[in-house]
Design a protein around this motif. Structure first.
Motif, PDB file in Angstrom:
ATOM      1  N   TYR A 170      -2.692  14.987   0.564  1.00  0.00           N
ATOM      2  CA  TYR A 170      -2.051  13.973   1.398  1.00  0.00           C
ATOM      3  C   TYR A 170      -0.728  14.506   1.938  1.00  0.00           C
ATOM      4  CZ  TYR A 170       1.023  13.114  -2.593  1.00  0.00           C
ATOM      5  OH  TYR A 170       1.928  13.264  -3.606  1.00  0.00           O
ATOM      6  N   THR A 190       4.329   6.471   6.119  1.00  0.00           N
ATOM      7  CA  THR A 190       2.904   6.393   5.866  1.00  0.00           C
ATOM      8  C   THR A 190       2.457   7.682   5.185  1.00  0.00           C
ATOM      9  OG1 THR A 190       0.802   5.727   6.908  1.00  0.00           O
ATOM     10  CG2 THR A 190       2.100   7.380   8.067  1.00  0.00           C
ATOM     11  N   GLU A 223      -5.623   7.232   6.424  1.00  0.00           N
ATOM     12  CA  GLU A 223      -4.202   6.876   6.370  1.00  0.00           C
ATOM     13  C   GLU A 223      -3.964   5.750   5.373  1.00  0.00           C
ATOM     14  OE1 GLU A 223      -0.527   5.434   9.280  1.00  0.00           O
ATOM     15  OE2 GLU A 223      -2.517   5.774  10.124  1.00  0.00           O
ATOM     16  N   CYS A 224      -2.937   5.938   4.543  1.00  0.00           N
ATOM     17  CA  CYS A 224      -2.487   4.909   3.610  1.00  0.00           C
ATOM     18  C   CYS A 224      -1.080   4.496   4.042  1.00  0.00           C
ATOM     19  CB  CYS A 224      -2.442   5.442   2.181  1.00  0.00           C
ATOM     20  SG  CYS A 224      -3.928   6.307   1.653  1.00  0.00           S
ATOM     21  N   ASP A 246       0.720  -2.746  -2.607  1.00  0.00           N
ATOM     22  CA  ASP A 246       1.030  -1.404  -3.087  1.00  0.00           C
ATOM     23  C   ASP A 246       2.347  -0.856  -2.528  1.00  0.00           C
ATOM     24  OD1 ASP A 246      -0.232  -1.331  -0.630  1.00  0.00           O
ATOM     25  OD2 ASP A 246      -1.728   0.158  -1.184  1.00  0.00           O
ATOM     26  N   LEU A 275      -0.997   7.642  -5.685  1.00  0.00           N
ATOM     27  CA  LEU A 275      -1.808   8.307  -4.660  1.00  0.00           C
ATOM     28  C   LEU A 275      -2.129   9.732  -5.092  1.00  0.00           C
ATOM     29  CD1 LEU A 275      -3.111   8.504  -1.852  1.00  0.00           C
ATOM     30  CD2 LEU A 275      -0.847   9.065  -0.931  1.00  0.00           C
ATOM     31  N   SER A 300      -4.142  -0.166   0.492  1.00  0.00           N
ATOM     32  CA  SER A 300      -3.977   0.824   1.555  1.00  0.00           C
ATOM     33  C   SER A 300      -4.593   2.163   1.164  1.00  0.00           C
ATOM     34  CB  SER A 300      -2.495   0.995   1.911  1.00  0.00           C
ATOM     35  OG  SER A 300      -1.790   1.702   0.922  1.00  0.00           O
ATOM     36  N   ILE A 301      -4.584   2.491  -0.142  1.00  0.00           N
ATOM     37  CA  ILE A 301      -5.245   3.728  -0.574  1.00  0.00           C
ATOM     38  C   ILE A 301      -6.755   3.579  -0.449  1.00  0.00           C
ATOM     39  CG2 ILE A 301      -5.609   5.314  -2.498  1.00  0.00           C
ATOM     40  CD1 ILE A 301      -2.814   4.689  -3.485  1.00  0.00           C
ATOM     41  N   ARG A 302      -7.273   2.401  -0.779  1.00  0.00           N
ATOM     42  CA  ARG A 302      -8.710   2.160  -0.608  1.00  0.00           C
ATOM     43  C   ARG A 302      -9.103   2.353   0.865  1.00  0.00           C
ATOM     44  NH1 ARG A 302     -12.684  -1.014  -3.312  1.00  0.00           N
ATOM     45  NH2 ARG A 302     -11.417  -0.565  -5.146  1.00  0.00           N
ATOM     46  N   GLY A 345      -7.469   4.080   3.201  1.00  0.00           N
ATOM     47  CA  GLY A 345      -7.306   5.474   3.614  1.00  0.00           C
ATOM     48  C   GLY A 345      -8.438   6.359   3.142  1.00  0.00           C
ATOM     49  N   THR A 350      -5.772  -2.363   6.025  1.00  0.00           N
ATOM     50  CA  THR A 350      -4.762  -1.741   5.177  1.00  0.00           C
ATOM     51  C   THR A 350      -4.258  -2.698   4.104  1.00  0.00           C
ATOM     52  OG1 THR A 350      -3.991  -0.094   6.773  1.00  0.00           O
ATOM     53  CG2 THR A 350      -2.368  -0.885   5.200  1.00  0.00           C
ATOM     54  N   GLU A 373      -0.176   1.023  11.535  1.00  0.00           N
ATOM     55  CA  GLU A 373      -0.628   2.373  11.191  1.00  0.00           C
ATOM     56  C   GLU A 373      -0.351   3.334  12.355  1.00  0.00           C
ATOM     57  OE1 GLU A 373      -3.215  -0.671   9.207  1.00  0.00           O
ATOM     58  OE2 GLU A 373      -2.696  -0.240  11.299  1.00  0.00           O
TER      59      GLU A 373
END
Length: 364
Positions: A7, A30, A48-49, A58, A67, A98-100, A102, A272, A301
Motif C-alpha cells: 500500500y 488516502t 483505495e482505502c 476506521d 492495514l 474502507s479496507i474492505r 479497497g 468506502t 476518494e
C-alpha cells in the motif's frame, strides 16, 4: 496462488476550501493498495482505502497498522478467486469498511486482468455515461452562487447543495433564486444537511425547504437518533435520504431493522463507508424490497476509488443522478481517463492511468 499486497499513503489536496457542516476540508489522506503476483509480471490490481476524518468507523489511530497487518495476512495465504468473499470476511473486520472496499476493488481489478476493469459493463467499456449531480460546496453565498452558475453552464440538470453551515435564510435565498429561473422539470435540486438540524427544528426547516420543490434532503438530523429520524420521515413534506445513518450498521438483520424502523424515502450508499460492494448490494436488496429508493455516492476518494464505484453503479439499471462528481476536487488526483460531459461521468478504457510513484510502497 500467492498475491503480494502493498500500500501507498497518499495526500490529496483540494482545489478550494470544501465546506461542510462538520468543518472545512483542504486535504485528505488516502491509502492506495497494489496487488501483484510473481507469475504474472506487469499485472497489477489497484484499490483505495480512504476513511473520512471524523466520520468513518476506521478513522482511528491504528488504521495504518491494521492495514499493514491485513496486507501481510493476504500475502501469506493462498488466493482462490472462487473463495474471495470468505477470504475478505476472514481478513478484514467489519469496523474497517474502507479496507474492505479497497481490497475488494483491487482483487476485482487483478482478477479481471489488471486493466482497471472492476466490472464488465457499458460504463467500463466506454459505451455509456452515468448521470451525476453537480455538487455545490458550502461557503459564502457568493461562492455557492458561483458554483451553481458553473454547474448549470456545464450542462448539469441535477444540483446538490450542502447546507447547514451558513445562515439558513441565505441558503433558502440561493434555492429560491434557482427556482425563479429553473422549474423542477428543468433542474432537480437536492440538499445535504449532514445532520446539521436539531430534531426540534428539523420539521419546520423541511417545511420551509419544501417550498422550493426539492428532490430530497440528505441526513437532516445527526445520525444515531433513530426514533427522531423515524418520526421525521413519517411527517416530512420532503423526501429524506439516509446517509450517515447507515455507517456502522453491519449484518443483514441490523440493516433490515433500521430500514423497518425509520422507513426513509431514500438511502445513499457509499462503498468506502458501508463496507464495499457486497454491503451495498445487501442494502439495495433490502431497500428495494421495502420500496425505498437509493443512489450511490463517492466519499472523496481519488480517481482509483471513484472509478471502482462508478463501474459498480453501472451494474444496476439506474435512473436517478448519482453522486459521482468528486473527481475534479483535487490538484493532485491520480491521472485517470474519467471525464464529465453535460452532467454525465464517462470512462475511456483505452485512456491512460498514471499512479503515484513518490516513495516506496511499504512491504507486506
Amino acid at each position: 496462488m500467492r498475491i503480494t499486497c502493498t500500500y501507498l499513503p497518499y495526500q490529496l489536496r483540494f482545489r478550494f476550501e470544501a465546506g461542510t457542516s462538520r468543518g472545512v476540508l483542504t486535504e485528505k489522506k488516502t491509502w492506495l493498495i497494489r496487488l501483484t503476483v510473481e507469475a504474472f509480471p506487469g499485472r497489477e490490481g489497484w484499490g483505495e482505502c480512504g476513511p473520512l476524518r471524523g466520520l468513518s468507523p476506521d478513522d482511528r489511530p491504528d488504521f495504518e497498522a491494521r492495514l499493514h497487518e491485513i496486507c501481510q495476512n493476504l500475502s501469506a495465504v493462498t488466493y482462490d478467486p472462487n473463495n474471495e468473499a470468505a477470504l475478505l470476511d476472514a481478513l478484514v473486520p467489519s469496523e474497517f469498511p474502507s479496507i474492505r472496499f479497497g481490497l475488494e476493488s483491487a482483487l476485482a481489478d487483478w482478477r479481471n486482468g489488471g486493466v482497471r476493469r472492476i466490472f464488465d459493463n457499458a460504463f467500463s467499456r466506454g459505451d455509456a455515461g452515468l448521470p451525476i449531480n453537480g455538487l455545490i460546496w458550502m461557503g459564502s453565498a457568493a461562492f455557492m452562487r458561483e458554483q451553481m452558475e458553473q454547474k448549470l453552464a456545464s450542462g448539469y440538470n441535477c444540483l446538490k447543495m450542502k447546507i447547514g453551515a451558513i445562515d439558513f435564510e441565505a441558503e433558502c435565498a440561493l434555492l429560491e433564486e434557482i427556482r425563479k429561473n429553473y422549474s423542477p422539470d428543468q433542474i432537480t435540486l437536492r440538499v445535504d444537511a449532514n445532520g446539521a438540524f436539531a430534531p426540534d427544528q428539523a420539521l419546520a426547516r423541511l417545511q420551509r425547504l419544501a417550498q422550493y420543490e426539492l428532490h430530497s434532503i440528505e441526513q437532516p438530523i445527526r445520525a444515531g437518533q433513530v426514533a427522531e429520524m423515524a418520526k421525521l420521515c413519517a411527517e416530512t413534506p420532503l423526501p429524506i435520504a439516509l446517509d450517515e445513518e447507515l455507517i456502522g450498521v453491519y449484518g443483514r438483520e441490523a440493516k433490515a431493522r433500521l430500514l423497518d424502523q425509520v422507513r426513509p424515502q431514500y438511502v445513499i450508499l457509499k462503498p468506502t463507508l458501508v463496507g464495499g460492494f457486497r454491503a451495498c448490494r445487501e442494502w439495495i436488496e433490502l431497500a428495494e424490497a421495502r420500496q425505498i429508493g437509493w443512489w450511490i455516492t463517492s466519499a472523496l476518494e481519488s480517481n482509483i476509488g471513484l472509478n471502482a464505484i462508478a463501474q459498480f453503479t453501472d451494474e444496476y439499471d439506474i435512473h436517478l443522478p448519482q453522486g459521482l462528481g468528486t473527481g475534479q476536487l483535487y490538484h493532485n488526483n491520480v491521472q485517470a481517463p474519467l471525464t464529465i460531459l453535460q452532467g454525465f461521468l464517462h470512462y475511456d478504457p483505452q485512456g491512460t492511468w498514471q499512479f503515484p510513484t513518490a516513495g516506496p510502497m511499504p512491504p507486506a
